[in-house]
Design a protein around this motif. Structure first.
Motif, PDB file in Angstrom:
ATOM      1  N   ARG A 437       0.811  -1.225   0.000  1.00  0.00           N
ATOM      2  CA  ARG A 437       0.000   0.000   0.000  1.00  0.00           C
ATOM      3  C   ARG A 437       0.845   1.278   0.000  1.00  0.00           C
ATOM      4  O   ARG A 437       0.401   2.325  -0.452  1.00  0.00           O
ATOM      5  CB  ARG A 437      -0.941  -0.007   1.204  1.00  0.00           C
ATOM      6  CG  ARG A 437      -0.192   0.088   2.488  1.00  0.00           C
ATOM      7  CD  ARG A 437      -0.958  -0.112   3.732  1.00  0.00           C
ATOM      8  NE  ARG A 437       0.106  -0.314   4.711  1.00  0.00           N
ATOM      9  CZ  ARG A 437       0.011  -0.999   5.803  1.00  0.00           C
ATOM     10  NH1 ARG A 437      -1.124  -1.570   6.119  1.00  0.00           N
ATOM     11  NH2 ARG A 437       1.039  -1.122   6.606  1.00  0.00           N
ATOM     12  N   GLY A 438       2.038   1.210   0.566  1.00  0.00           N
ATOM     13  CA  GLY A 438       2.953   2.352   0.426  1.00  0.00           C
ATOM     14  C   GLY A 438       2.776   3.484   1.411  1.00  0.00           C
ATOM     15  O   GLY A 438       3.051   4.641   1.081  1.00  0.00           O
ATOM     16  N   SER A 439       2.356   3.166   2.644  1.00  0.00           N
ATOM     17  CA  SER A 439       2.209   4.281   3.597  1.00  0.00           C
ATOM     18  C   SER A 439       3.581   4.846   3.987  1.00  0.00           C
ATOM     19  O   SER A 439       3.721   6.037   4.248  1.00  0.00           O
ATOM     20  CB  SER A 439       1.410   3.855   4.831  1.00  0.00           C
ATOM     21  OG  SER A 439       2.160   2.974   5.619  1.00  0.00           O
ATOM     22  N   ASN A 440       4.603   4.010   4.009  1.00  0.00           N
ATOM     23  CA  ASN A 440       5.944   4.525   4.314  1.00  0.00           C
ATOM     24  C   ASN A 440       6.478   5.389   3.173  1.00  0.00           C
ATOM     25  O   ASN A 440       7.161   6.377   3.399  1.00  0.00           O
ATOM     26  CB  ASN A 440       6.914   3.379   4.610  1.00  0.00           C
ATOM     27  CG  ASN A 440       6.827   2.950   6.061  1.00  0.00           C
ATOM     28  OD1 ASN A 440       7.279   3.668   6.951  1.00  0.00           O
ATOM     29  ND2 ASN A 440       6.197   1.816   6.312  1.00  0.00           N
ATOM     30  N   ILE A 541      12.984  -1.039   6.610  1.00  0.00           N
ATOM     31  CA  ILE A 541      12.326  -0.841   7.904  1.00  0.00           C
ATOM     32  C   ILE A 541      11.556  -2.123   8.211  1.00  0.00           C
ATOM     33  O   ILE A 541      10.888  -2.683   7.338  1.00  0.00           O
ATOM     34  CB  ILE A 541      11.402   0.393   7.910  1.00  0.00           C
ATOM     35  CG1 ILE A 541      10.837   0.626   9.320  1.00  0.00           C
ATOM     36  CG2 ILE A 541      10.277   0.291   6.893  1.00  0.00           C
ATOM     37  CD1 ILE A 541      10.382   2.039   9.593  1.00  0.00           C
ATOM     38  N   PRO A 543       8.940  -4.090  11.116  1.00  0.00           N
ATOM     39  CA  PRO A 543       8.071  -3.759  12.241  1.00  0.00           C
ATOM     40  C   PRO A 543       8.239  -4.651  13.475  1.00  0.00           C
ATOM     41  O   PRO A 543       7.262  -5.215  13.981  1.00  0.00           O
ATOM     42  CB  PRO A 543       6.669  -3.895  11.633  1.00  0.00           C
ATOM     43  CG  PRO A 543       6.824  -4.879  10.534  1.00  0.00           C
ATOM     44  CD  PRO A 543       8.223  -4.784  10.033  1.00  0.00           C
ATOM     45  N   GLU A 607       6.695   4.215  12.629  1.00  0.00           N
ATOM     46  CA  GLU A 607       7.449   3.993  11.388  1.00  0.00           C
ATOM     47  C   GLU A 607       7.518   5.266  10.551  1.00  0.00           C
ATOM     48  O   GLU A 607       8.571   5.650  10.046  1.00  0.00           O
ATOM     49  CB  GLU A 607       6.776   2.915  10.538  1.00  0.00           C
ATOM     50  CG  GLU A 607       6.895   1.520  11.101  1.00  0.00           C
ATOM     51  CD  GLU A 607       6.320   0.478  10.142  1.00  0.00           C
ATOM     52  OE1 GLU A 607       6.396   0.662   8.915  1.00  0.00           O
ATOM     53  OE2 GLU A 607       5.765  -0.524  10.632  1.00  0.00           O
TER      54      GLU A 607
HETATM   55  C1  GRF Z   1       5.512  -1.761   7.191  1.00  0.00           C
HETATM   56  O1  GRF Z   1       4.989  -2.221   8.400  1.00  0.00           O
HETATM   57  C2  GRF Z   1       6.989  -1.971   7.148  1.00  0.00           C
HETATM   58  O2  GRF Z   1       7.603  -1.884   8.388  1.00  0.00           O
HETATM   59  C3  GRF Z   1       7.115  -3.386   6.636  1.00  0.00           C
HETATM   60  O3  GRF Z   1       6.081  -3.489   5.698  1.00  0.00           O
HETATM   61  C4  GRF Z   1       5.053  -2.576   5.996  1.00  0.00           C
HETATM   62  C5  GRF Z   1       4.873  -1.724   4.777  1.00  0.00           C
HETATM   63  O4  GRF Z   1       3.774  -0.869   4.881  1.00  0.00           O
HETATM   64  N1  GRF Z   1       8.430  -3.662   6.096  1.00  0.00           N
HETATM   65  P1  GRF Z   1       3.535   0.278   3.798  1.00  0.00           P
HETATM   66  O5  GRF Z   1       3.410  -0.394   2.432  1.00  0.00           O
HETATM   67  O6  GRF Z   1       4.674   1.214   3.842  1.00  0.00           O
HETATM   68  O7  GRF Z   1       2.240   0.919   4.192  1.00  0.00           O
END
Ligand code: GRF
Length: 639
Positions: A437-440, A541, A543, A607
């Motif tokens: 989904r790419g929230s980071n 990263i 979790p 995060e």
């Molecule tokens: C995050 O929890 C990250 O720590 C792990 O995968 C998830 C990715 O989430 N490596 P997002 O796609 O960035 O929302």
């Protein structure tokens, strides 16, 4: 021991902000009772007595009469004119090199010869005796990376022009030939400019920490060369191991060579370096025979202990008895120079300076007093000083003072010590790898857009055609690239990785950032993004508090195991799943949470704050990363 019962009497020679900084630092010594500045300027605090600086001979006699314990020379000209030789002939103790030794600055050709003889890395060059010869060299010589034209002799920092085209170089030759017919044509080098100074005496040297100055007049290193528009120290990206190298490969050989030539050096030697950290290479661009201005304004406030003691030891020939390195405070310092309108070509004098008395930390330079009014009186008028826990804080303080002080047409650069101008001459490029989904990704992008993270996302890569992150990136106008893993499968993993490497390297990333990239990568892949020093240039990263709960369901596992505390880890990527040196961890309590959703929500919020922050650190400090042992540099953050 001083002949003066109240304490030592010291004279600083010079008129600028550097000399103000020297006078201020010397006066802080418990051994010093009086500091005189010759000639100084009208903006200096009244506690410094002022002397005229007429003939050096008369000056030396006055020093004898008034039982001066030490004379510290600030600028290059008196050194090149032999002021130290004259003082010493009168038996006055002086901090600074003799005329012969000062040639290392006053003659660029002499400096080049010394460097060549001493085996010090420096750019290729040609000495031209006439402007015509220089023109011929520009037209016919082979200078593929552009060239630098230098006029022989001292030129107040204006004797050097960096040229990209032959046309520019020909114009530079005509202009600089007016300063000196002897010109130096030199290859243009690229990297980061660093000013490194050391107390030197005979063969002994004690290194200061490095500094950086901003030579061009305008933001983004545009406009004409100046004496320097600002400076900072410490220099980000210059890892501690450089100090030993610079001592061994620059200061020790140059001092030995000077001694061999009967030009034994005594004072502060300044090596202007071009450093290419990625290749671990450097070159010496020039030597100066004194403190830099404005570098002195950021170095002196960071020096700990008794500065007078260092100067005296150098002047007396006792430097070898002191430690090898000068102790520095961990604080950062930034100085911003205020220049007159028309500087550097034709600075306008006589402009009223408002609010001058109110400035907290400043060093005055070209200032004249008329009754009780302070007026501009030259090019660089004064510089403000900011100190802080880091360069950001120091920068803020240095600029804050301009709300107090102002004059019409004042020229200051607004980008001194700005993050973007620090380590890379360009903004570092990152490639984001994501499968979901790419929230980071969004958190990183927001941090860049808020100006907190100095980086550019050059591409978002995904191994899944349908990953929502792809649409997200597209809608933000960021290039995307996709190599679907399903088209290869496990059996053809090598081919898959080859394709990814080919795709991604075409965007020229400096670092790869995994943000929810759900794929294990092989050593072959990591090696494609390994630095020359051997560390992985891929960050991830995860979790959990690694090494607990590796794999794709870390939050769920922590929740199911009923742990009270879990966390988030940022690490460099190595071959095994969620392995590699840990850069940062942040723990959080989940004992009060009832559902997995709540755990994830709390974790993701951390995060999204932690990842951009650590990325900023990684991109600024990447050249320190070679010192990382697994766990060795872990930053544990607790909320
Ligand atoms: C995050 O929890 C990250 O720590 C792990 O995968 C998830 C990715 O989430 N490596 P997002 O796609 O960035 O929302």
């Amino acid at each position: 021991m001083s002949a003066n019962p109240a304490g030592a009497k010291v004279v600083v020679v010079g008129a600028g902000a550097r000399e103000h900084a020297l006078a201020w630092k010397l006066s802080a010594s418990p051994q010093v009772s009086q500091v005189i500045v010759a000639p100084g300027n009208d903006g200096l605090p009244s506690k410094f007595q002022r002397w005229e600086l007429g003939s050096y001979d008369l000056f030396a006699k006055r020093c004898v009469q008034e039982a001066i314990d030490l004379v510290v020379i600030g600028p290059d000209n008196p050194l090149a004119d032999g002021i130290v030789d004259i003082l010493e002939a009168h038996g006055v103790l002086a901090f600074g090199p003799t005329r012969k030794a000062a040639q290392i600055e006053s003659s660029k050709i002499f400096a080049k010869e010394v460097m060549r003889a001493a085996g010090i890395p420096t750019g290729l060059y040609k000495v031209c005796e006439t402007a015509e010869q220089a023109q011929r060299e520009v037209e016919e010589g082979d200078w593929p990376n552009g060239l630098v034209v230098k006029a022989e002799g001292l030129a107040f920092g204006k004797g050097v022009q960096v040229c990209e085209t032959r046309k520019q170089a020909l114009a530079a030759v005509s202009e600089l030939a007016l300063i000196s017919p002897r010109l130096l044509i030199e290859e243009r080098l690229s990297g980061e400019e660093v000013s490194w100074m050391a107390f030197c005496e005979g063969a002994a040297c004690a290194l200061l920490e490095p500094a950086r100055d901003y030579k061009r007049l305008r933001e983004g290193d545009e406009g004409p060369n100046t004496g320097g528009m600002g400076a900072l120290s410490p220099v980000p990206g210059i890892a501690p191991h450089w100090a030993a190298r610079i001592r061994r490969e620059v200061f020790e050989p140059v001092l030995t060579e000077l001694k061999k030539r009967g030009c034994e050096f005594k004072g502060v030697l300044y090596a202007g370096l071009m450093v290419d950290c990625t290749q671990e290479r450097f070159w010496v661009l020039e030597f100066n025979a004194r403190f830099g201005d404005p570098e002195a304004q950021v170095l002196l406030p960071r020096i700990q202990g008794d500065f007078y003691e260092w100067c005296r030891a150098v002047a007396l020939g006792n430097l070898a008895k002191l430690p090898c390195d000068v102790p520095f405070s961990k604080e950062a310092a930034v100085t911003v120079v205020a220049a007159a309108p028309g500087y550097p070509q034709a600075p306008k004098g006589g402009i009223l300076i408002h609010g001058f008395e109110g400035v907290a930390h400043f060093f005055s330079a070209a200032i004249r007093k008329d009754g009780d009014r302070y007026l501009t009186n030259g090019g660089r008028i004064f510089s403000t000083l900011g100190m802080g826990r880091d360069l950001g804080e120091a920068r803020k303080q240095a600029y804050a003072q301009f709300s107090q002080v102002h004059f019409e047409g004042m020229q200051i650069r607004s980008d001194i010590a700005q993050k973007e101008s620090l380590l890379f001459s360009r903004t570092p490029r990152i490639a984001i790898f994501a499968s979901g989904r790419g929230s980071n990704f969004t958190a990183i992008l927001n941090s860049i857009r808020k100006g907190e993270l100095a980086a550019q996302i050059c591409v978002v890569f995904s191994d899944q055609r349908e990953a929502p992150v792809i649409e997200l990136a597209r809608s933000e106008g960021i290039p995307v690239s996709c190599v679907p893993f399903v088209e290869f499968g496990r059996a053809r993993r090598r081919e898959f990785e080859e394709r990814v490497i080919e795709e991604v390297t075409s965007f020229k990333p400096d670092f790869i950032v995994f943000a929810g990239f759900m794929r294990l990568v092989s050593r072959f892949f990591i090696d494609a993004f390994r630095s020359s020093k051997g560390y992985s240039r891929i960050v991830n990263i995860h979790p959990s508090l690694l090494p607990s709960f590796p794999g794709s369901k870390a939050y769920a596992q922590a929740f199911e195991h009923g742990v009270k505390v879990t966390g988030v880890s940022v690490h460099l990527v190595e071959e095994q799943m969620d392995e590699g040196p840990i850069l940062a961890q942040e723990a959080f309590d989940i004992s009060d949470l009832k559902t997995l959703d709540e755990v994830e929500k709390r974790g993701l919020a951390i995060e999204h704050r932690l990842y951009p922050e650590i990325l900023s650190w990684v991109l600024q400090e990447q050249f320190h990363l070679e010192n990382l042992a697994p766990g060795g540099r872990t930053r544990v953050l607790q909320d």
